[in-house]
Enzyme design. Structure first.
Site, short mmCIF file in Angstrom:
data_model
loop_
_atom_site.label_atom_id
_atom_site.label_comp_id
_atom_site.label_asym_id
_atom_site.label_seq_id
_atom_site.Cartn_x
_atom_site.Cartn_y
_atom_site.Cartn_z
CE LYS A 132 17.95 -8.07 -27.76
NZ LYS A 132 18.82 -8.92 -26.91
N GLY A 179 28.54 -2.70 -21.45
CA GLY A 179 28.95 -4.02 -21.93
C GLY A 179 30.33 -3.98 -22.55
CB SER A 180 31.95 -6.45 -24.75
OG SER A 180 31.14 -6.46 -25.91
N GLY A 216 30.88 -5.15 -28.66
CA GLY A 216 29.43 -5.00 -28.81
C GLY A 216 29.01 -3.55 -28.79
N GLY A 217 29.60 -2.78 -27.87
CA GLY A 217 29.25 -1.37 -27.78
C GLY A 217 29.67 -0.59 -29.02
CD GLU A 247 30.92 1.08 -17.90
OE1 GLU A 247 31.97 0.57 -18.35
OE2 GLU A 247 30.18 0.52 -17.09
CB CYS A 288 32.83 -1.64 -15.51
SG CYS A 288 31.59 -0.90 -14.43
CD GLU A 310 37.12 -4.67 -18.88
OE1 GLU A 310 36.57 -4.53 -17.77
OE2 GLU A 310 36.54 -4.40 -19.96
#
Length: 504
Positions: free
Chosen positions: A182, A239-240, A243-244, A263, A300, A389
């Site tokens: 994606k 990603g965030s 979202g994750g 991650e 990250c 973060e």
């Protein structure tokens, strides 16, 4: 080589356009129209991946290694065009994109070499003991086998190394798993040209075209459909946290739950111990400023927090860091949304009672400038939101009154990708008391270095306890990452002629 995106999806060897489009928002240069992904595109891509698995999943290590090397060759053949479209879309400097391209092709070649050795298969054999009493033992052989089609989500901050042909895709292909990507809407043109490289490599190596598909854009329903498709057996994501976690929950709620290797980032705290702070605080402050602001802080592993004992040395450290960050110019962030989130994160920190402003600045639109704050360990421990973060060049200095309070700060941490100890010889006792805490918090513990920069090699761990990642037993960087897309199978009394080729 001039590259003009055509804006189509790559599905099972065919470039297909949908009925709806979105327009890219590059940091510079022309924008382009791209097809929006649809749920029907997801189903077509996953069905093709399942079909490809029946040949690719049973291919030899030599065949897969040749494919990985061919992908690296095709990426390097498009080097200048990749740099051009990548810098336009992301605003990252050319040198950064060139280095990331080298890392991407390098990890493909590393994985090719690694699978040829066969070590990743963890082959085991317990021979038959027909005369054992009271019961005989059968012949038992165990080997790791590929799990099936894998979904990968492109990352915003690494358009090459963590996206279309990045670490998750390379690891899955090395394991023998077809991949459906994606694409990230922040750099769809970069995703397209890398997909062209993978497709060209598949043609060269006569690999089933369903081994790789790229679906561009689309709303959240497209991503949800991908992770919920019954033929998808695992998901890779960078990603965030929000979202994750949403995708992780979808994977867990499926009728057949599947692993979600997410991650999700961290604040990567540094503990600067007293002798090191006294002896070389100025050097450490300048190094931190450079690491903190590298790439507009969009790594990250960006070290967003520095913990030390309060005192004159800490004050000098803060002053030197402030001076160094003042010289950092405004930098373009990857997307407007990331820039807006950075401003919100800055406001959250600045509005916390007990947090002092050391350096502030003005940043607007897609630009980022550094911020620096200082607070006490007591304030840190009383405000859990300070440990969240902030994706960008924002640093927090946390001063403790005693080594015991430093350890309390360490114990308060959530899961991290990295934790760092800056220490001299006289700090060894304090470091020894901190290490058992830090190794429970992070996937990588550093001494006298800065965590930005992740070496792609056999021993690297890029992961950690939640929320740094969703699977503390895995890494998304290095050869161990291949194991995420394998599962052990035991063969009892099977003739050698029926065993997988990889067992030889």
């Amino acid at each position: 080589m001039i590259f003009t995106p055509h804006g189509k999806h790559l599905i099972a060897g065919n470039w297909l356009a949908g009925d709806e489009f979105f327009t890219s928002q590059p940091a510079q240069g022309p924008s382009h129209d791209f097809s929006k992904g649809r749920i029907t595109d997801v189903d077509a891509a996953v069905q093709a991946a399942e079909e490809a698995f029946w040949s690719y999943g049973y291919s030899t290590r030599e065949e897969r290694a040749a494919f990985l090397n061919a992908i690296a060759d095709e990426i390097e053949a498009r080097a200048d065009a990749i740099t051009e479209i990548g810098t336009q879309e992301t605003g990252l400097p050319e040198a950064r994109l060139q280095g990331e391209r080298g890392r991407t092709s390098g990890q493909l070649r590393l994985f090719a070499t690694h699978i040829l050795s066969g070590e990743y298969l963890d082959r085991r054999h317990d021979g038959a003991l027909p005369d054992r009493a009271p019961l005989p033992r059968p012949d038992l052989k165990m080997i790791q086998r590929p799990i099936g089609p894998v979904a990968v989500f492109g990352a915003s901050n690494f358009p090459l190394a963590f996206s279309t042909a990045g670490g998750d895709t390379a690891a899955a292909l090395a394991a023998g798993c077809p991949v459906v990507v994606k694409g990230h809407s922040a750099h769809p043109g970069t995703g397209e040209i890398i997909a062209e490289a993978i497709y060209a490599a598949a043609q060269r190596c006569d690999v089933h075209p369903g081994v790789f598909s790229l679906i561009q854009g689309g709303d959240r329903a497209v991503g949800s459909a991908l992770v919920q498709h019954p033929l998808i057996k695992a998901v890779g994501f960078t990603g965030s946290l929000a979202g994750g976690r949403a995708l992780f929950d979808l994977c867990a709620a499926r009728p057949e739950p599947i692993p979600f290797f997410g991650e999700l980032g961290s604040v990567n705290p540094m503990f600067i111990l007293d002798a090191a702070l006294t002896n070389r605080g100025e050097e450490l402050a300048k190094g931190w400023a450079g690491s903190l602001s590298m790439g507009a802080g969009q790594f990250c592993t960006n070290p967003g927090v520095a913990v030390m004992l309060a005192g004159e040395a800490a004050d000098r450290f803060a002053g030197t860091t402030q001076t160094a960050l003042t010289e950092v110019p405004a930098q373009t962030m990857l997307t407007d949304g990331i820039a807006e989130a950075y401003r919100h994160g800055k406001a959250r920190v600045a509005e916390t009672a007990g947090v002092q402003e050391v350096l502030t600045s003005m940043c607007d639109q897609r630009n980022a400038t550094p911020y620096l704050y200082q607070t006490s360990a007591a304030t840190w421990l009383a405000n859990e939101t300070l440990a969240e973060e902030v994706f960008g060049p924002l640093g927090i200095i946390v001063t403790a009154e005693t080594p015991d309070e430093m350890r309390e700060v360490a114990r308060s941490l959530h899961g991290q990708l990295t934790c760092t100890l800056h220490m001299d010889d006289d700090d060894m006792d304090t470091a020894r008391s901190l290490l058992p805490i830090l190794e429970r918090k992070a996937g990588r513990v550093l001494a006298n270095g800065f965590p930005t920069g992740v070496e792609v090699c056999d021993s690297m761990v890029h992961g950690g306890p939640y929320p740094a990642s969703t699977n503390f037993g895995a890494t998304s960087v290095g050869t161990l990452s291949i194991r995420r897309f394998l599962r052990p199978v035991c063969y009892q009394n099977l003739p050698d002629a029926l065993l997988p080729e990889q067992f030889s």
